[in-house]
Design a protein around this motif. Sequence first.
Motif, mmCIF file in Angstrom:
data_model
loop_
_atom_site.group_PDB
_atom_site.id
_atom_site.type_symbol
_atom_site.label_atom_id
_atom_site.label_comp_id
_atom_site.label_asym_id
_atom_site.label_seq_id
_atom_site.Cartn_x
_atom_site.Cartn_y
_atom_site.Cartn_z
ATOM 1 N N MET A 113 -11.621 -16.744 -44.468
ATOM 2 C CA MET A 113 -10.709 -15.481 -45.000
ATOM 3 C C MET A 113 -11.317 -14.686 -46.173
ATOM 4 O O MET A 113 -11.205 -13.672 -45.898
ATOM 5 C CB MET A 113 -9.571 -16.333 -45.483
ATOM 6 C CG MET A 113 -8.690 -16.754 -44.145
ATOM 7 S SD MET A 113 -7.052 -17.724 -44.739
ATOM 8 C CE MET A 113 -6.082 -16.228 -44.963
ATOM 9 N N LEU A 114 -12.052 -15.144 -47.117
ATOM 10 C CA LEU A 114 -12.638 -14.417 -48.098
ATOM 11 C C LEU A 114 -13.613 -13.648 -47.716
ATOM 12 O O LEU A 114 -13.748 -12.617 -48.013
ATOM 13 C CB LEU A 114 -13.205 -15.504 -49.401
ATOM 14 C CG LEU A 114 -12.344 -16.146 -50.048
ATOM 15 C CD1 LEU A 114 -12.771 -16.959 -51.108
ATOM 16 C CD2 LEU A 114 -11.246 -15.361 -50.998
ATOM 17 N N ASP A 115 -14.518 -14.055 -46.672
ATOM 18 C CA ASP A 115 -15.484 -13.574 -46.145
ATOM 19 C C ASP A 115 -14.936 -12.211 -45.403
ATOM 20 O O ASP A 115 -15.483 -11.097 -45.303
ATOM 21 C CB ASP A 115 -16.402 -14.151 -45.257
ATOM 22 C CG ASP A 115 -17.521 -13.666 -44.704
ATOM 23 O OD1 ASP A 115 -18.399 -13.078 -45.415
ATOM 24 O OD2 ASP A 115 -17.796 -13.385 -43.405
ATOM 25 N N LEU A 116 -13.757 -12.541 -44.756
ATOM 26 C CA LEU A 116 -13.187 -11.446 -43.680
ATOM 27 C C LEU A 116 -12.636 -10.238 -44.687
ATOM 28 O O LEU A 116 -12.594 -9.042 -44.383
ATOM 29 C CB LEU A 116 -12.117 -12.124 -42.847
ATOM 30 C CG LEU A 116 -12.580 -12.658 -41.664
ATOM 31 C CD1 LEU A 116 -11.417 -13.475 -40.874
ATOM 32 C CD2 LEU A 116 -13.189 -11.699 -40.560
ATOM 33 N N ALA A 117 -12.087 -10.736 -45.906
ATOM 34 C CA ALA A 117 -11.623 -9.713 -46.920
ATOM 35 C C ALA A 117 -13.053 -8.966 -47.481
ATOM 36 O O ALA A 117 -12.428 -7.970 -48.168
ATOM 37 C CB ALA A 117 -11.009 -10.326 -47.948
ATOM 38 N N GLY A 118 -13.967 -9.479 -47.623
ATOM 39 C CA GLY A 118 -14.974 -8.492 -48.268
ATOM 40 C C GLY A 118 -15.270 -9.047 -49.724
ATOM 41 O O GLY A 118 -15.852 -8.360 -50.453
ATOM 42 N N ILE A 119 -14.869 -10.494 -49.775
ATOM 43 C CA ILE A 119 -14.942 -10.882 -50.992
ATOM 44 C C ILE A 119 -15.977 -11.888 -51.109
ATOM 45 O O ILE A 119 -16.239 -12.825 -50.332
ATOM 46 C CB ILE A 119 -13.615 -11.607 -51.496
ATOM 47 C CG1 ILE A 119 -12.407 -10.509 -51.398
ATOM 48 C CG2 ILE A 119 -13.687 -12.300 -52.829
ATOM 49 C CD1 ILE A 119 -11.099 -11.327 -51.640
ATOM 50 N N PRO A 120 -17.009 -11.816 -52.110
ATOM 51 C CA PRO A 120 -18.048 -13.007 -52.199
ATOM 52 C C PRO A 120 -17.705 -14.430 -52.001
ATOM 53 O O PRO A 120 -16.434 -14.633 -52.982
ATOM 54 C CB PRO A 120 -18.865 -12.329 -53.437
ATOM 55 C CG PRO A 120 -18.604 -11.177 -53.677
ATOM 56 C CD PRO A 120 -17.135 -10.710 -53.161
ATOM 57 N N LEU A 121 -18.115 -15.195 -51.388
ATOM 58 C CA LEU A 121 -17.866 -16.657 -51.414
ATOM 59 C C LEU A 121 -17.759 -17.211 -52.790
ATOM 60 O O LEU A 121 -16.871 -18.153 -53.267
ATOM 61 C CB LEU A 121 -18.404 -17.552 -50.592
ATOM 62 C CG LEU A 121 -18.309 -16.851 -48.971
ATOM 63 C CD1 LEU A 121 -18.941 -17.981 -47.917
ATOM 64 C CD2 LEU A 121 -16.568 -16.848 -48.576
ATOM 65 N N TYR A 122 -18.808 -17.263 -53.446
ATOM 66 C CA TYR A 122 -19.259 -17.836 -54.728
ATOM 67 C C TYR A 122 -18.593 -17.180 -55.821
ATOM 68 O O TYR A 122 -18.757 -16.014 -55.971
ATOM 69 C CB TYR A 122 -20.790 -18.079 -54.942
ATOM 70 C CG TYR A 122 -21.359 -19.455 -54.216
ATOM 71 C CD1 TYR A 122 -21.420 -20.510 -54.533
ATOM 72 C CD2 TYR A 122 -21.946 -18.988 -52.885
ATOM 73 C CE1 TYR A 122 -21.809 -21.450 -53.741
ATOM 74 C CE2 TYR A 122 -22.279 -19.876 -52.150
ATOM 75 C CZ TYR A 122 -22.396 -21.356 -52.500
ATOM 76 O OH TYR A 122 -22.979 -22.243 -51.714
#
Length: 613
Positions: free
Chosen positions: A122-131
């Motif tokens: 979900m973070l990746d789909l939002a364009g937010i870096p995972l780490y």
Amino acid sequence: MKNDRYAHLLKNVEKPGRYIGGEYGEVVKDKNSVDLRFCFCFPDIYEIGMSNLGMKILTAILNNTDYCWCERCFAPWADMEEQLRKTKTPLFALESGDPLTEFDIIGFTLQYELSYTNALNMLDLAGIPLYAADRGDDLNAYPLIIAGGPCAYNPEPLAPFFDLFAIGEGEESLPELAELYLECKKQNMKKSDFLRKAARLEGCYVPSLYEVTYLADGRIDKVTPKYDDVPAKVKKRVVQDLDKAYYPTQPTVPYLDVVHDRIMLEVVRGCIRGCRFCQAGMVYRPYREKSPEVLDRCAQALFAHTGYSEISLSSLSISDYSELDPLIDRLLKWTDDKKVSLSLPSMRIDAFYEQLMKKVMSVRKSGLTFAPEAGTQRLRDVINKNITEEEILTACRKAFDAGRNELKLYFMNGLPTETDEDIVGIAELAQKIVDLFYSEKRPYRSVEVTVSVSCFVPKPFTPFQWEPQDSLESLERKQALLKNSIRTKKITYKYHDAKTSRLECVFARGDRRLAPALAEAVRQGQRFDSWDEFFDYDKWMKIFEQTGVDPDFYTTRRIGFDETLPWDHIDIGVTKRFLRREAEKAYAGVPTPDCRTQCSGCGVKCLERNIKL
């Protein structure tokens, strides 16, 4: 949804209702008139997330403030994810339709270890870096990423991805955190400065402020805070008085059929029992009850708002509620007339009695569920189930006498000290129940007994947290043994996939070194690992090999009592000394009385008015 910017996506998905918002009871505010925007993310589909009581409580608490607007987001199913990626559309919230990057705080609830890849996806789909380290130190650059829920009691596998974990109950801690965030944001503080302040709030764990060192053999040496003002142990938050705690009576009513499509009344938190495999029974201590007056008032308000025709009394063991009879009597004064049924999950077999069943059957009959957990008395004593075969059969007889002919029985396999005799004992106990039904003339001609067996997973903060999990081969052999031991079609046998249980164990007892495997799994398309159609055990084993993870280190290895555990810096109130003492009693087959019968000295201070010793 208030706009049509995603209409082109919805034409190509199976269930558009998962993504459009606009349900009855939805909270919509003017985003320009609030100081804080919060998105509560549930890492599974809408139908499961909208059934989660914790999500309902916390979103309502935040929306009950003037300064905050809390919206919702759920994991998109494969068809919607395909559309999002194909059109380069970032994941969005239901109420406003705004991308998640426009929010100040994104909060995940971690209900199950196999949802971890969904949260990261979900973070990746939002364009937010995972780490977290890749999101920089500017408090405004990306949303603050936080998490809570039962899996947050061992947050370490996800520690490198999240800025902060809320340990314990969030009714009080979440508003405190939100207010601190606003204060720091107005002062243009760096994220690191905010996190340093947040770490001093009770129940807030900031993983970046702790250093983990390891021994040469891979075991953890120690977990130490990097600064003197950061607590060495993070104490969980506890709401002391449930009668005074906020409870939502105007929840959002879903468009779709959801898993729990009914009124949910939280009657109790905690459990007076001490089942040695049960994490919930330990981490949700102390035991606390709501009064029948407050529950009845909530139930009537919820019925007026939702119109649901069923009320479920929610607790770990509803039959331990000391005022169950008065509560049922209060509810029946109006539910009978309005054709609203009552359901009582999690019935203790030793507390089952006919009068109560006759009361709740006045509107609708349904099957009953009991949880003997083990097929022999020896093993029930090991796990501290504190029920006898005689009590089990007596409860079943009462159910049959009351007109029930469908029973579901929960068991586990792979429990510590388990033998083949214990496995065969499950089939023998189920057969005795079938024979009991036919021993007398019944209003129904047939009985249906469902035996549902899950695989034991050693969980943090339980007396069995040090125990090895059975090997995959052993679990599957025992499943086959039980299947071959059942001699009648009156017994339906269902069992949990041992491979998913093994993966669950890896993350349940895991540490920070699992983070690269999780990130790689998301990159390779792993998500919805708890769903049969998506779970890929062989792919996970390859990912572990690629990232240097030995699954056996976390699963089949017996952990030493003196070993530093990944979650030792989290304080749930229950002492490690007590858990070890319970493990030793398990080996000796010695049960521990429930908290009402005798205090076991677990370390948690109980409220006398709830325990009623």
